[in-house]
Design a protein around this motif. Structure first.
Motif, PDB file in Angstrom:
ATOM      1  N   ALA A 131       1.984  -7.949 -13.276  1.00  0.00           N
ATOM      2  CA  ALA A 131       1.973  -6.705 -14.027  1.00  0.00           C
ATOM      3  C   ALA A 131       3.334  -6.436 -14.648  1.00  0.00           C
ATOM      4  O   ALA A 131       4.366  -6.880 -14.137  1.00  0.00           O
ATOM      5  CB  ALA A 131       1.574  -5.541 -13.127  1.00  0.00           C
ATOM      6  N   SER A 132       3.328  -5.702 -15.739  1.00  0.00           N
ATOM      7  CA  SER A 132       4.559  -5.363 -16.437  1.00  0.00           C
ATOM      8  C   SER A 132       5.256  -4.147 -15.845  1.00  0.00           C
ATOM      9  O   SER A 132       6.293  -3.723 -16.366  1.00  0.00           O
ATOM     10  CB  SER A 132       4.271  -5.127 -17.918  1.00  0.00           C
ATOM     11  N   THR A 133       4.706  -3.595 -14.801  1.00  0.00           N
ATOM     12  CA  THR A 133       5.303  -2.469 -14.107  1.00  0.00           C
ATOM     13  C   THR A 133       5.237  -2.726 -12.617  1.00  0.00           C
ATOM     14  O   THR A 133       4.492  -3.599 -12.156  1.00  0.00           O
ATOM     15  CB  THR A 133       4.562  -1.158 -14.456  1.00  0.00           C
ATOM     16  N   SER A 134       6.010  -1.977 -11.875  1.00  0.00           N
ATOM     17  CA  SER A 134       5.892  -2.042 -10.422  1.00  0.00           C
ATOM     18  C   SER A 134       4.455  -1.760 -10.021  1.00  0.00           C
ATOM     19  O   SER A 134       3.826  -0.828 -10.530  1.00  0.00           O
ATOM     20  CB  SER A 134       6.824  -1.034  -9.766  1.00  0.00           C
ATOM     21  N   ILE A 135       3.964  -2.549  -9.100  1.00  0.00           N
ATOM     22  CA  ILE A 135       2.582  -2.332  -8.682  1.00  0.00           C
ATOM     23  C   ILE A 135       2.424  -1.012  -7.938  1.00  0.00           C
ATOM     24  O   ILE A 135       1.297  -0.519  -7.791  1.00  0.00           O
ATOM     25  CB  ILE A 135       2.042  -3.510  -7.846  1.00  0.00           C
ATOM     26  N   PHE A 136       3.518  -0.427  -7.499  1.00  0.00           N
ATOM     27  CA  PHE A 136       3.434   0.900  -6.896  1.00  0.00           C
ATOM     28  C   PHE A 136       3.297   2.005  -7.939  1.00  0.00           C
ATOM     29  O   PHE A 136       3.101   3.169  -7.581  1.00  0.00           O
ATOM     30  CB  PHE A 136       4.631   1.154  -5.983  1.00  0.00           C
ATOM     31  N   ASN A 137       3.392   1.649  -9.209  1.00  0.00           N
ATOM     32  CA  ASN A 137       3.051   2.567 -10.287  1.00  0.00           C
ATOM     33  C   ASN A 137       1.575   2.494 -10.647  1.00  0.00           C
ATOM     34  O   ASN A 137       1.141   3.129 -11.616  1.00  0.00           O
ATOM     35  CB  ASN A 137       3.890   2.278 -11.530  1.00  0.00           C
ATOM     36  N   LEU A 138       0.830   1.706  -9.906  1.00  0.00           N
ATOM     37  CA  LEU A 138      -0.595   1.531 -10.127  1.00  0.00           C
ATOM     38  C   LEU A 138      -1.362   1.959  -8.894  1.00  0.00           C
ATOM     39  O   LEU A 138      -0.919   1.735  -7.768  1.00  0.00           O
ATOM     40  CB  LEU A 138      -0.912   0.074 -10.452  1.00  0.00           C
TER      41      LEU A 138
END
Length: 116
Positions: A24-31
């Motif tokens: 992912a292009s973001t931290s997976i904790f942002n999902l």
């Protein structure tokens, strides 16, 4: 928008194993969640495995005991280890993510073929 990049697909013998990744292009904790769907010819797209932000996992009944989803937080990557593969596992596999605002994101889709 979140970008999801899947590793390449594969051709594997029945009973074999395959490990795939989705970055992912973001931290997976942002999902809220990340996981895998698959779609075989003539069939509905179905959830295969999913991991929620807190770490809980969900598996389709058809893959329980054979597939394992995991994550590497530092690499913003989710993995699915697929063991004891069957011909009926043949499908296009799509990485999926759900944002904290319930937005849906999809990887490009990669072919997994299980055949002798």
């Amino acid at each position: 928008q979140v970008q999801l990049v899947e590793s390449g697909g594969g051709l594997v013998q029945p009973g074999g194993s395959l490990r795939r990744s989705c970055a992912a292009s973001t931290s997976i904790f942002n999902l809220y969640a990340m996981g895998w769907y698959r779609q075989a010819p003539g069939k509905q797209r179905e959830l295969v495995a999913n991991i929620i932000r807190a770490g809980s996992t969900i598996y389709a009944d058809s893959v329980k005991g054979r597939f394992t989803i995991s994550r590497d937080n530092a690499r913003n990557t989710v993995y699915v280890q697929m063991n004891s593969l069957k011909p009926e596992d043949t499908a296009v596999y799509y990485c999926n993510a759900v944002g904290l605002g319930n937005n849906q994101y999809w990887g490009q889709g990669t072919q997994v073929t299980v055949s002798s």
